[in-house]
Enzyme design. Structure first.
Site, PDB file in Angstrom:
ATOM      1  N   ALA A  84       0.842  -1.191   0.000  1.00  0.00           N
ATOM      2  CA  ALA A  84       0.000   0.000   0.000  1.00  0.00           C
ATOM      3  C   ALA A  84       0.881   1.246   0.000  1.00  0.00           C
ATOM      4  O   ALA A  84       2.060   1.183   0.320  1.00  0.00           O
ATOM      5  CB  ALA A  84      -0.882  -0.006   1.236  1.00  0.00           C
ATOM      6  N   GLY A 133      -0.054  -5.615  -0.023  1.00  0.00           N
ATOM      7  CA  GLY A 133      -0.970  -5.428  -1.141  1.00  0.00           C
ATOM      8  C   GLY A 133      -0.372  -5.890  -2.467  1.00  0.00           C
ATOM      9  O   GLY A 133      -1.081  -6.423  -3.332  1.00  0.00           O
ATOM     10  N   GLU A 144      -0.795  -9.485  -2.616  1.00  0.00           N
ATOM     11  CA  GLU A 144      -2.223  -9.808  -2.761  1.00  0.00           C
ATOM     12  C   GLU A 144      -2.670  -9.647  -4.215  1.00  0.00           C
ATOM     13  O   GLU A 144      -3.472 -10.433  -4.712  1.00  0.00           O
ATOM     14  CB  GLU A 144      -3.060  -8.931  -1.822  1.00  0.00           C
ATOM     15  CG  GLU A 144      -2.876  -9.333  -0.353  1.00  0.00           C
ATOM     16  CD  GLU A 144      -3.679  -8.467   0.599  1.00  0.00           C
ATOM     17  OE1 GLU A 144      -3.403  -7.258   0.638  1.00  0.00           O
ATOM     18  OE2 GLU A 144      -4.570  -8.990   1.286  1.00  0.00           O
ATOM     19  N   GLU A 175       1.774  -7.628   7.026  1.00  0.00           N
ATOM     20  CA  GLU A 175       0.831  -6.716   7.700  1.00  0.00           C
ATOM     21  C   GLU A 175       0.873  -6.794   9.219  1.00  0.00           C
ATOM     22  O   GLU A 175       0.745  -5.776   9.903  1.00  0.00           O
ATOM     23  CB  GLU A 175      -0.600  -6.980   7.218  1.00  0.00           C
ATOM     24  CG  GLU A 175      -0.905  -6.462   5.823  1.00  0.00           C
ATOM     25  CD  GLU A 175      -0.442  -7.378   4.716  1.00  0.00           C
ATOM     26  OE1 GLU A 175       0.243  -8.390   4.991  1.00  0.00           O
ATOM     27  OE2 GLU A 175      -0.765  -7.081   3.554  1.00  0.00           O
TER      28      GLU A 175
END
Ligand code: NAI
Length: 686
Positions: free
Chosen positions: A61, A100, A103, A123
């Protein structure tokens, strides 16, 4: 444009270019969404390669969007869009695919990577769980056991391991884009695997979840995120895809605004900026290609090991041949124990050792770039060493002292080129502890300070600039910790209760256990020196223990007793209880619960820290947080000492301190602490 599309006949190549780390900012998400739409509608395209420019795949992110409401398209929706595209997407990974970024890769039909790449879901280290399906897709790809390990520890996995675990489908040697296009062409000719959302999670043994929960809880100590991450993986295994996605998202949103996540974010940002502090912007460090350490004892050997781990050739200077052998043998033990613990291979250990030369001859230091002194803590001995170094070493070689308590100004007085002298205070064990206090004298040049910071980066340490005072930042606060711990004993608490309370705060050990482990003699030695200087250090009980030869575990007893066959398990001591009772005769006694013990130690530490800030011994409150976390085991999830005080409310800290002052158990709150109470955060002097 952050995202571009190129057509290589039947394969489309989508390239993300969002320096420095291809963060998944709103514009990147938007462009990727458009790319899926466009390529789905392009009849000539059979597959899509997703690749990144620059030094890494999408690294997660955008940190600048942390704490702000996210703008659409949201990452989970984008990933679902990629996963359900009519064309299969292939993630081509270099650098790291983290959070992210990984992901997104899990939303692709295939993942391939260069051999130097790594992937992971870190995370939990920021106090949260994956927020875009990581915990739901991962167990569908590699099963619950491996997925749990990855999601609850946050540890990234190298490409080779990722390949063997099935996280990625191929390792590409040579050019990644070419390899990815070839892979894509071969893949579309075969039967495609199901997207992860359509796969089921392999079933595990009935005892798996309970056993794993126990293991994760014990590793996480008091951190919430690892157990919550485990719950997400379990949900993924026990319910359908959409239910698990909703559960993960809820958990993510809940944790994102939690105090632990805010503390861990605070530490993350503090660490990120610590290595390049603003006051050194534009100042060039000196190049460091070789290093020497003088003194091969506990600290010297650890420092030499750290320098070797960073790839530097190291010369170890000792006072005689026997000491050289002992120093080299200390180093051998460090590397052998790393091999035993599985931290390194015996080949690497051998390579590290072969890069160290032990000698008694200072003459060989004539060409070295930096020398770190770690001889006895004795001003005359150190001055003699620097006298020699200052004539033998190059005039631009950095000369550093690892002193804990001596004044670097006095150590360096009279040396040639004093601008290249600096204190580099490592912590024990020096090859493992992350903190490095960098202590300039009035004459140290900015380039020398910058070299200290550059060295910290090479050694992967957390550097903090500290001014000169007794104990610099960390040990000065430690003195308060220890004095308060003894005050508590005089006021009715037991060593056991104090240690238990400080562990409840999140420290790995209480102050008395820690002293027993490290030895009470070092502090006793410093108190003697302080008394010679006319100071009056406060340690009435420790002084009596030392007079009895109770130096801790190594002498079979200290604050606690230790059984002959079990030298590590502390047992409350009748002798110590007797000494405490005698010393406490004049002091009024009260009952102590955990919270009030913590206050009586932690709040005076905060108070001392504000004096340190006021005197500019530390430049920033977050520097003190880093010192406490990386040098003294203060829990990271509390954000460090100062963040802890801010979270608690500085006005409340002042009020609680005043109550302690009224009982004669603490010093008055400092002016800076009082002023900071008004704004709710720590203000600097000006
Ligand atoms: P140590 O006693 O284990 O090692 C000192 C070494 O220096 C010995 O091997 C000795 O032979 C050598 N030495 C003495 N005079 C020498 C000379 N003139 N030339 C070359 N070598 C000489 O001591 P330790 O614990 O390693 O401490 C070293 C320094 O690091 C001290 O200044 C200490 O205050 C500081 N320090 C110690 C920490 C600790 O936890 N032990 C933590 C941080 C700093």
């Amino acid at each position: 444009m952050a995202v571009t599309i190129e057509f290589k006949s039947d394969i489309a190549v989508v390239t993300v270019d969002n320096p420095p780390v291809n963060a998944l900012s709103q514009s990147v998400r938007q462009d990727l969404w458009k790319a899926v739409e466009r390529l789905d509608a392009e009849p000539s395209v059979r597959a899509v390669v997703l690749i990144c420019e620059g030094r890494t795949f999408m690294a997660g992110a955008d940190v600048n969007e942390f704490g702000k409401p996210p703008l659409p398209p949201h990452l989970p929706d984008l990933i679902a869009r990629i996963e359900t595209a009519t064309k299969p997407w292939i993630a081509a990974i270099h650098g790291s695919a983290l959070g992210g970024g990984f992901e997104v890769a899990l939303g692709c039909r295939f993942r391939i990577a260069v051999s130097s790449a790594s992937v992971g879901l870190p995370e939990v280290r920021l106090g949260i769980v994956p927020g875009a399906g990581g915990s739901v897709r991962l167990p569908r790809l590699i099963g619950p056991a491996l997925a749990t390990d990855m999601v609850t520890t946050g540890t990234p996995v190298t490409a080779a391991k990722a390949r063997s675990q099935g996280l990625i489908d191929a390792i590409i040697e040579g050019d990644l884009e070419t390899g990815a296009i070839d892979f894509a062409r071969a893949a579309v000719d075969q039967c495609l695997p199901l997207p992860l959302r359509q796969r089921s999670v392999p079933v595990v043994d009935a005892t798996f979840w309970e056993a794993t929960e126990k293991a994760v809880a014990s590793r996480a100590k008091r951190e919430d995120a690892p157990l919550r991450a485990l719950a997400c993986v379990r949900k993924a295994a026990e319910s359908d895809f959409d239910t698990a996605m909703a559960f993960e998202r809820r958990t993510f949103l809940e944790l994102r605004s939690s105090p632990q996540a805010s503390a861990l974010r605070h530490v993350y940002f503090a660490e990120r900026s610590a290595t390049r502090p603003p006051e050194l912007a534009g100042i060039e460090p000196r190049p460091i290609r070789s290093a020497a350490v003088v003194g091969g004892g506990t600290m010297g050997a650890g420092i030499a090991a750290a320098l070797r781990d960073a790839g530097l050739p190291v010369t170890l200077v000792e006072r005689d041949e026997v000491a050289v052998e002992r120093g080299l043998s200390n180093l051998r033990s460090i590397f052998e124990s790393a091999v035993k613990r599985g931290r390194t291979t015996s080949e690497t250990a051998a390579e590290r050792l072969s890069g160290i030369i032990g000698t008694t001859d200072y003459g060989v230091l004539a060409r070295v770039d930096i020398v770190i002194e770690a001889v006895f803590e004795d001003l005359d001995v150190k001055r003699e060493v620097f006298g020699k170094l200052s004539t033998i070493c190059r005039s631009d070689a950095v000369l550093a002292t690892n002193t804990s308590y001596l004044n670097p100004e006095q150590i360096s007085a009279g040396i040639k080129h004093p601008e290249r002298f600096v204190g580099l205070h490592f912590f024990s064990p020096a090859h493992a502890m992350k903190l490095l206090e960098i202590v300039p004298t009035a004459q140290t040049s900015p380039a020398t300070v910058a070299t200290g910071f550059a060295l910290a980066r090479m050694l992967k340490k957390i550097p903090v600039r500290a001014g000169i005072c007794d104990g610099f930042i960390g040990n000065r606060i430690l003195k308060v910790t220890r004095a308060q711990a003894e005050r508590l004993l005089l006021a009715g608490a037991t060593p056991w209760a104090v240690d238990t309370a400080m562990r409840a705060l999140g420290l790995p050990m209480g102050p008395f256990e820690a002293q027993d482990l490290g030895g009470l003699d070092i502090a006793a030695f410093q108190r003697r020196a302080a008394r010679v200087r006319g100071e009056t250090p406060f340690a009435p009980i420790a002084d009596r223990l030392c007079a009895l030869g109770r130096f801790g575990q190594k002498s079979g007893g200290g604050w606690y007793d230790y059984a002959k066959g079990d030298k590590r398990t502390p047992r409350p001591s009748e002798i110590v209880a007797g000494i405490i009772a005698e010393e406490a005769r004049e002091t009024s006694q009260r009952k102590w619960d955990e919270a009030s013990i913590i206050d009586c130690i932690a709040l005076p530490m905060v108070n001392e820290a504000t004096k340190i800030l006021h005197e500019k011994i530390a430049l920033r409150a977050e520097d003190i947080d880093l010192v406490e976390i990386h040098g003294y085991g203060f829990p990271r999830w509390r954000g460090g000492l100062m963040h802890y005080a801010e979270e608690r409310g500085i006005a409340g800290v002042v009020a609680a301190l005043e109550r302690l002052v009224a009982e004669g158990l603490a010093e008055d709150p400092s002016d800076l602490l009082r002023r900071s109470a008004e704004s709710g955060q720590f203000v600097s002097r000006d």
